[in-house]
Design a protein around this motif. Structure first.
Motif, short mmCIF file in Angstrom:
data_model
loop_
_atom_site.label_atom_id
_atom_site.label_comp_id
_atom_site.label_asym_id
_atom_site.label_seq_id
_atom_site.Cartn_x
_atom_site.Cartn_y
_atom_site.Cartn_z
N PHE A 175 0.85 -1.19 0.00
CA PHE A 175 0.00 0.00 0.00
C PHE A 175 0.89 1.24 0.00
N ALA A 176 0.30 2.37 -0.33
CA ALA A 176 1.02 3.65 -0.32
C ALA A 176 1.20 4.09 1.12
N SER A 177 2.45 4.30 1.51
CA SER A 177 2.74 4.64 2.91
C SER A 177 3.07 6.10 3.11
N GLY A 178 3.16 6.89 2.03
CA GLY A 178 3.42 8.31 2.14
C GLY A 178 2.29 9.11 1.51
N THR A 179 2.24 10.38 1.85
CA THR A 179 1.16 11.22 1.33
C THR A 179 1.64 12.23 0.29
N GLN A 180 2.93 12.36 0.08
CA GLN A 180 3.42 13.34 -0.86
C GLN A 180 3.31 12.87 -2.31
N ASP A 181 3.68 11.61 -2.56
CA ASP A 181 3.65 11.07 -3.92
C ASP A 181 3.11 9.64 -3.89
#
Length: 591
Positions: A287-293
Motif C-alpha cells: 500500500f502507499a505509505s506516504g502522502t506526498q507522492d
C-alpha cells in the motif's frame, strides 16, 4: 756535467726516470727571458680584483642586514647541548581486581561491554543531528561518535527508526514515542503519541509511521504532531458495552480485511512511498505509505497500477500481490523505491525501481522499473550446488541477499550485494555506480569458526543487516558467550563473556558510521566500543599506566546477543540491536 747535476738533484728530492732527467736537463739549458705583461693578462687581473671587491661588498651588506633584521639567527648559533638521558619508566603494577567479575572486566573489553549493556541499558545514537534526532537536547549539526540519549537511560525498547528530521520508538509497554523537528519544533525530548495498542515494530516512510501491534493490527500515523492533533481521529471501542471513545491523535488502520482465521500480519517494511506487510500464511500486501507522492515505480508489485488506474477509495488502500500466490513468503524488505521478498524454498523475487540495478537485473533505459515480482536467477551464483536464499535486505538503492550453499555435505554462508554503490554501500571494497549482477561481499562470505560445543567447524552466518539510505551495518551470527557467572564453580576467573561481531560501511557524510571520521568506507569495518569512558578505565587498569590509554589497548565494539538478565530488579530477556536510518545510526537495548 749536466747529467751529474741532474742525478744529484734527483737523488736529493725524488727518484726520476731517465726520461724525466732529460726533460729537466733540457729545461735548465733554456735561457730565462723576462718579457713585458700581455694586455689580455692585465685585463684578466683587473677583472679578478673587481670580482673580489664586489663579493666582499655583497658579503658585508648581507651580514649587516642579517644583524639588523634577524640578529637572533647569528646570536643563537652555538653548539647544541647534549640531550639529557631519558629517565627509565617502569610499568606500574596492574590494579588488583576486587572480585572475579572485576577481573574479567579488566582482562576483556568484550566482557565489560556485555556487562555494561545489561547494567546500563539505553540508546546510543550518532550521525546527522540537523533535525535534533540523535541528540534532542543539542543543537550540534553532527554527532561524530556514539552518544547516549539521556531520556532512554535505563529503558528498554521494542523498536526504533530514525530519519534525519524525526525519530520514532516503541517502549517496553508498546507505546509509540516521537521526537525531532519534523514532529515538532518545540519538543526537545521523545513524547508519547499512540498509546494502548501494544505495538511491537515500526517502519517509516517520508512523512508517516507504520506500526504493527502484537495482535497483527497495522497503523499509519502522521509524523507531524500538528497533523496528529488536527486530523480526523478514528473512534475506538471501549471495554464498556455500547461506549465509544475517541483516540487523542489522528491515525489510519491498515490491517487487511480478508485474512483467514488465525492469519495475522507478522512483519512490515516501508520505503519512502510504499510499504509491504507479510502475513503468517506467507501472503504479501502492499500500500502507499506516504502522502506526498503515489508509488509510481512498480514498487507495489501490482502490474499496471498507477494513480489514475488505482481502485476507488482511499489512496492507501491495500493490494494483495497475487503474483506471489503459491510461493509462501518468509522475508520482506524495501528500499526507497524497490522491494524484495524470499519464500520458504529459498527463491528471491524483486520488483520496483531498477535504475541502479537494485533488482539484480541489467538496467534497461526503456523499462527502468519492473512492476511485477520477478524471480532472481540465483542458481547461476552456485553452478553445481544447491543455493538457498535465507534472507533479503534493502535500503536506499541497494539490495542484499543471504545465501547458503551446500556441496558434499558442507554448507557455506555467503552475502551478495547489488545496486548503487558509489559511496561504498555495497561493501565489496569498490566504488560502483551501478551493480546489476549480484557480487559477493567478502567480509561476510565463506567464513567458518570452531564450535567448542559441537567440536566442529561451522559456517559463520549473517544474523542481520540494517540498511539505511546509503550506509549499513551487519551483525554476524558468530558463536557468542553470555553465560559467564562468578557464582559458577565450573568457571575460572579468566572466563569471560563476548558478543557478536558488528561491522559498518558505506556513506559517512554525516558521521553515521560512528568511526569519528568523515570518509566513506567501501569495506566493512569495526568501530570502537560505545562506552568510551568505561573502555578507557578498563584499558588503563589492564595496562598499568594509571589513566594513560595506549592505542593498542583499544578494542572493537561487539553487540550483545539475547539473554535473560536482571534489569532494575526484574528478570527480562534483552539484546542489543542496531538501526541504520537516513543519515544516522542507533544501537539500543531491545526486549
Amino acid at each position: 756535467m749536466l747529467s751529474t747535476k741532474c742525478l744529484s738533484r734527483a737523488t736529493l728530492r725524488t727518484p726520476h726516470t731517465p726520461q724525466t732527467c732529460r726533460n729537466i736537463a733540457s729545461r735548465s739549458l733554456r735561457p730565462r727571458v723576462r718579457t713585458a705583461t700581455h694586455p689580455y693578462a692585465q685585463r684578466r687581473q683587473q677583472h679578478f680584483v673587481r670580482s673580489v671587491v664586489a663579493v666582499g661588498a655583497l658579503w658585508t651588506t648581507a651580514t649587516a642586514w642579517q644583524w639588523c633584521s634577524g640578529e637572533s639567527l647569528i646570536r643563537d648559533v652555538h653548539a647544541e647541548e647534549p640531550p639529557e638521558e631519558a629517565a627509565l619508566e617502569f610499568e606500574a603494577p596492574r590494579r588488583q581486581p576486587t572480585s572475579s567479575d572485576d577481573n574479567r572486566n579488566i582482562i576483556s573489553s568484550q566482557h565489560l561491554q556485555v556487562v555494561r549493556s545489561w547494567e546500563n541499558p539505553g540508546v546510543y545514537t550518532w550521525g546527522s543531528n540537523v533535525g535534533r534526532v540523535v541528540a534532542p537536547d543539542s543543537d550540534d549539526k553532527y554527532i561524530k561518535t556514539p552518544r547516549r540519549i539521556r531520556f532512554f537511560d535505563g529503558k528498554l525498547l521494542r523498536d526504533i527508526k530514525l530519519d534525519r528530521n524525526f525519530g520514532a520508538a516503541i517502549d517496553e509497554k508498546g507505546d509509540l514515542l516521537q521526537w525531532g523537528t519534523a514532529f515538532s519544533q518545540d519538543v526537545r525530548e521523545p513524547t508519547k503519541t499512540l498509546t494502548g495498542q501494544g505495538l511491537i515494530s515500526l517502519a517509516i516512510s517520508r512523512d508517516r509511521i507504520i506500526a504493527l501491534s502484537s495482535n497483527g493490527a497495522v497503523y499509519s500515523i502522521p509524523v507531524s504532531q500538528a497533523e496528529q492533533q488536527e486530523g480526523p481521529k478514528p473512534a475506538s471501542m471501549s471495554w464498556i458495552p455500547f461506549w465509544r471513545s475517541s483516540n487523542n491523535i489522528s491515525y489510519r488502520t491498515r490491517t487487511p480485511e480478508n485474512l483467514a482465521w488465525s492469519e495475522r500480519v507478522t512483519d512490515i517494511s516501508s520505503g519512502l512511498e510504499h510499504a509491504l506487510m507479510l502475513t503468517s500464511s506467507g501472503r504479501v500486501f502492499s500500500f502507499a505509505s506516504g502522502t506526498q507522492d503515489f508509488p509510481s515505480k512498480g514498487q507495489l508489485g501490482i502490474p499496471g497500477l498507477t494513480w489514475d488506474s488505482r481502485p476507488a477509495g482511499a489512496f492507501d488502500v491495500l493490494h494483495e500481490i497475487t503474483t506471489l500466490k503459491g510461493f509462501p513468503v518468509k522475508k520482506i524488505a524495501t528500499g526507497d523505491y524497490h522491494s524484495l521478498v524470499c519464500d520458504s524454498e529459498g527463491r528471491a523475487f524483486t520488483f520496483g525501481d531498477n535504475t541502479s540495478g537494485q533488482l539484480g537485473f541489467p538496467f534497461n533505459s526503456e523499462a527502468q522499473f519492473v512492476d511485477a515480482p520477478s524471480l532472481l536467477p540465483t542458481q547461476k551464483l552456485y553452478p553445481g550446488q544447491m543455493g538457498k536464499v535465507t534472507g533479503v535486505f534493502a535500503g536506499g538503492n541497494t539490495s542484499f541477499l543471504a545465501v547458503e550453499a551446500t556441496k558434499g555435505g558442507k554448507t557455506t554462508a555467503d552475502t551478495w550485494a547489488f545496486g548503487f554503490g558509489l559511496t561504498g554501500q555495497l561493501g565489496v571494497g569498490r566504488w560502483v555506480h551501478t551493480q546489476a549482477d549480484p557480487v559477493k561481499v567478502p567480509a561476510f562470505s565463506g567464513l567458518f569458526e570452531w564450535d567448542e560445543a559441537k567440536h566442529a567447524a561451522i559456517p559463520i552466518r549473517l544474523h542481520t543487516i540494517s540498511v539505511g539510505a546509503n550506509h549499513a551495518a551487519a551483525v554476524l551470527d558468530n558463536v557468542a558467550s553470555v553465560a559467564v557467572s562468578g557464582r559458577s564453580r565450573k568457571l575460572t576467573d579468566n572466563d569471560t563473556n563476548w558478543g557478536r561481531d558488528i561491522l559498518f560501511w558505506g556513506n559517512n557524510e554525516f558521521y553515521q558510521i560512528g568511526s569519528g571520521k568523515r570518509n566513506n568506507l567501501a569495506t566493512p569495518t569495526y568501530i570502537q566500543p560505545l562506552d568510551q569512558a568505561a573502555e578507557q578505565e578498563r584499558a588503563a587498569s589492564a595496562a598499568g599506566y594509571g589513566k594513560q590509554l595506549r592505542e593498542n589497548d583499544m578494542h572493537r565494539f561487539q553487540i550483545t546477543p539475547r539473554n535473560k538478565v536482571k534489569v532494575n530488579g526484574r528478570t527480562v530477556e534483552i539484546e542489543q540491536k542496531v538501526e541504520c536510518g537516513r543519515g544516522c545510526t542507533a544501537v539500543y537495548s531491545a526486549v
